[in-house]
Design a protein around this motif. Sequence first.
Motif, short mmCIF file in Angstrom:
data_model
loop_
_atom_site.label_atom_id
_atom_site.label_comp_id
_atom_site.label_asym_id
_atom_site.label_seq_id
_atom_site.Cartn_x
_atom_site.Cartn_y
_atom_site.Cartn_z
N ARG A 11 0.81 -1.23 0.00
CA ARG A 11 0.00 0.00 0.00
C ARG A 11 0.84 1.27 0.00
NH1 ARG A 11 -5.72 -0.82 3.11
NH2 ARG A 11 -6.09 -2.96 2.40
N GLY A 12 2.12 1.15 0.27
CA GLY A 12 2.97 2.34 0.28
C GLY A 12 2.79 3.19 1.50
N VAL A 13 2.47 2.56 2.66
CA VAL A 13 2.28 3.31 3.90
C VAL A 13 3.27 2.82 4.94
CG1 VAL A 13 -0.17 3.62 3.40
CG2 VAL A 13 0.56 1.74 4.90
N ALA A 14 3.56 3.67 5.92
CA ALA A 14 4.36 3.30 7.08
C ALA A 14 3.62 3.77 8.31
CB ALA A 14 5.75 3.92 7.01
N MET A 15 3.58 2.94 9.34
CA MET A 15 2.78 3.25 10.52
C MET A 15 3.67 3.39 11.75
SD MET A 15 -0.81 1.49 11.41
CE MET A 15 -1.92 2.11 12.68
N VAL A 16 3.40 4.40 12.54
CA VAL A 16 4.09 4.62 13.81
C VAL A 16 3.07 4.45 14.92
CG1 VAL A 16 5.42 6.23 15.22
CG2 VAL A 16 5.70 6.23 12.73
N PHE A 17 3.35 3.52 15.84
CA PHE A 17 2.38 3.16 16.87
C PHE A 17 2.66 3.90 18.17
CE2 PHE A 17 2.64 -0.40 13.95
CZ PHE A 17 1.32 -0.71 13.72
N GLN A 18 1.69 3.77 19.09
CA GLN A 18 1.85 4.33 20.44
C GLN A 18 3.05 3.70 21.13
OE1 GLN A 18 -1.68 4.08 22.83
NE2 GLN A 18 -0.61 4.47 24.73
N SER A 19 3.20 2.38 20.97
CA SER A 19 4.37 1.68 21.50
C SER A 19 5.53 1.86 20.52
CB SER A 19 4.04 0.18 21.64
OG SER A 19 5.23 -0.55 21.91
N LYS A 37 23.86 3.98 19.96
CA LYS A 37 23.30 3.68 21.28
C LYS A 37 22.18 2.64 21.17
CE LYS A 37 24.22 8.33 23.10
NZ LYS A 37 23.61 9.57 23.66
N LYS A 38 21.93 1.96 22.29
CA LYS A 38 20.79 1.06 22.40
C LYS A 38 19.57 1.86 22.88
CE LYS A 38 23.10 -2.66 21.34
NZ LYS A 38 23.55 -3.62 22.36
N PRO A 39 18.36 1.42 22.59
CA PRO A 39 17.16 2.15 23.02
C PRO A 39 17.11 2.46 24.51
CG PRO A 39 16.56 0.47 21.43
CD PRO A 39 18.02 0.27 21.74
N SER A 40 17.68 1.59 25.35
CA SER A 40 17.64 1.81 26.80
C SER A 40 18.40 3.06 27.22
CB SER A 40 18.22 0.59 27.53
OG SER A 40 19.56 0.35 27.13
N ALA A 41 19.31 3.54 26.35
CA ALA A 41 20.10 4.73 26.67
C ALA A 41 19.44 6.02 26.20
CB ALA A 41 21.49 4.60 26.05
N LEU A 42 18.25 5.91 25.63
CA LEU A 42 17.57 7.07 25.07
C LEU A 42 16.40 7.51 25.95
CD1 LEU A 42 17.33 5.91 21.34
CD2 LEU A 42 19.16 7.22 22.42
N SER A 43 16.03 8.78 25.81
CA SER A 43 14.82 9.30 26.46
C SER A 43 13.59 8.84 25.69
CB SER A 43 14.85 10.82 26.52
OG SER A 43 14.73 11.36 25.20
N GLY A 44 12.41 9.04 26.29
CA GLY A 44 11.17 8.67 25.61
C GLY A 44 11.00 9.39 24.29
N GLY A 45 11.34 10.67 24.26
CA GLY A 45 11.21 11.44 23.02
C GLY A 45 12.16 10.95 21.95
N GLN A 46 13.38 10.58 22.35
CA GLN A 46 14.35 10.08 21.39
C GLN A 46 13.91 8.72 20.84
OE1 GLN A 46 17.72 10.28 24.02
NE2 GLN A 46 18.44 12.22 23.15
N ARG A 47 13.35 7.87 21.69
CA ARG A 47 12.87 6.57 21.22
C ARG A 47 11.74 6.75 20.20
NH1 ARG A 47 12.40 3.14 26.92
NH2 ARG A 47 14.48 3.70 27.70
N GLN A 48 10.86 7.73 20.46
CA GLN A 48 9.78 7.95 19.51
C GLN A 48 10.34 8.46 18.19
OE1 GLN A 48 7.04 7.01 18.16
NE2 GLN A 48 5.92 7.38 20.06
N ARG A 49 11.39 9.26 18.23
CA ARG A 49 12.02 9.73 16.99
C ARG A 49 12.65 8.57 16.22
NH1 ARG A 49 13.80 14.35 20.01
NH2 ARG A 49 15.97 13.68 19.94
N VAL A 50 13.19 7.60 16.95
CA VAL A 50 13.74 6.41 16.29
C VAL A 50 12.63 5.66 15.57
CG1 VAL A 50 14.91 4.20 16.60
CG2 VAL A 50 15.65 6.19 17.91
N ALA A 51 11.47 5.53 16.23
CA ALA A 51 10.33 4.84 15.61
C ALA A 51 9.88 5.58 14.36
CB ALA A 51 9.19 4.72 16.62
N ILE A 52 9.90 6.90 14.41
CA ILE A 52 9.53 7.70 13.24
C ILE A 52 10.59 7.55 12.15
CG2 ILE A 52 9.16 10.06 12.39
CD1 ILE A 52 8.03 10.69 15.21
N GLY A 53 11.86 7.53 12.56
CA GLY A 53 12.94 7.35 11.60
C GLY A 53 12.86 6.02 10.89
#
Length: 358
Positions: A75-83, A129-145
């Motif tokens: 479908r050409g979509v990418a989804m970013v979830f709450q988790s 870095k591993k996800p455990s070393a990131l803040s919540g905002g940084q983890r969400q940016r990784v999910a968006i990336g």
Amino acid sequence: MSGVTLKNVRKAFGAVDVIKDVSLEVPKGEFGVFVGPSGCGKSTLLRMIAGLEDTSGGVIEIGGRDVTNEEPAKRGVAMVFQSYALYPHLSVFENMAFSLRLARASKSEAKRKVHEAAEILQLTDHLDKKPSALSGGQRQRVAIGRAIVREPEVFLFDEPLSNLDAELRVQMRLELTRLHKQIGATMIYVTHDQVEAMTLADDIFVLRGGVVQQAGTPLTLYDDPDNRFVAGFIGSPAMNFLQGRVTRRTEGGMAVAVEDGELEVRVEGAAPGEGTDLVVGVRPEHLGPVESGGFTAQVEMSEELGGNSYVHSTPPSGGGDIVFERRGVRERLTGQTVRLGAVPENVFAFTPDGVRVR
């Protein structure tokens, strides 16, 4: 980059319709937001666009192409979830590159796309870095990336900021707005938070019970709601509502008896006749102390926010909290009885079943 169009889309679980004949369009490159209370169908609708839920009826188009029965990957979509759903044992780079490796992209292509996305999201210094070393905002940016590197036609966000604290939510809203402007992609975002909807959207789609109640720009919905539900849902603090009855017609509309007084309402068409029951709505910033007219209320408390305050009061009937806003005034009114009024242009009227009287 493509737009999304839904035509008479339905979703049923057994005999229960949860999405009811929804038709809407998010034009190419725009930021559309589905907003509404829990259980209204907004996440189900997003999952249907993604292909994660089957469609019981209607057509879903992405870029003018019918994708109603296509697999999610096509479908050409990418989804970013709450988790965030990040792999804890992988680095930020490896998390962002994971989908590219599944697609058998070359190492050089994966590296280029990840570094481009990391630069956009200010993650370049965190790629090892591993996800455990990131803040919540940084983890969400990784999910968006992780979504950006796939270069989708449409980005879908399902309440991605719900796990963040208030300060981070504000910061991430700004970052999402910048991201949308920078990459120019079509984005659809689901939230129950009308403040997020107002601050992010080009167009808002307000849902209730699987039905789009109204669609339009944030200020259109705020200034010109079609019904009581939209009027009460959009805006914070929420619009005040008072039970009333038409006492007379005026040159520009009508006068409506509310509590121990009355409010005048501007109406473009023919005003309802004397004795008609209505619900009157006034936003807190349009309601305030007046010398005459209006109605009385007993002040219970004030939320002092510095430059402005929200004053909570109780009308004579005792029916509900009436909130009005004060700006640049430090005098406290707690315990006092005040007379509250508004100019007719800022007063809304609704029928008992919630339809706007225009």
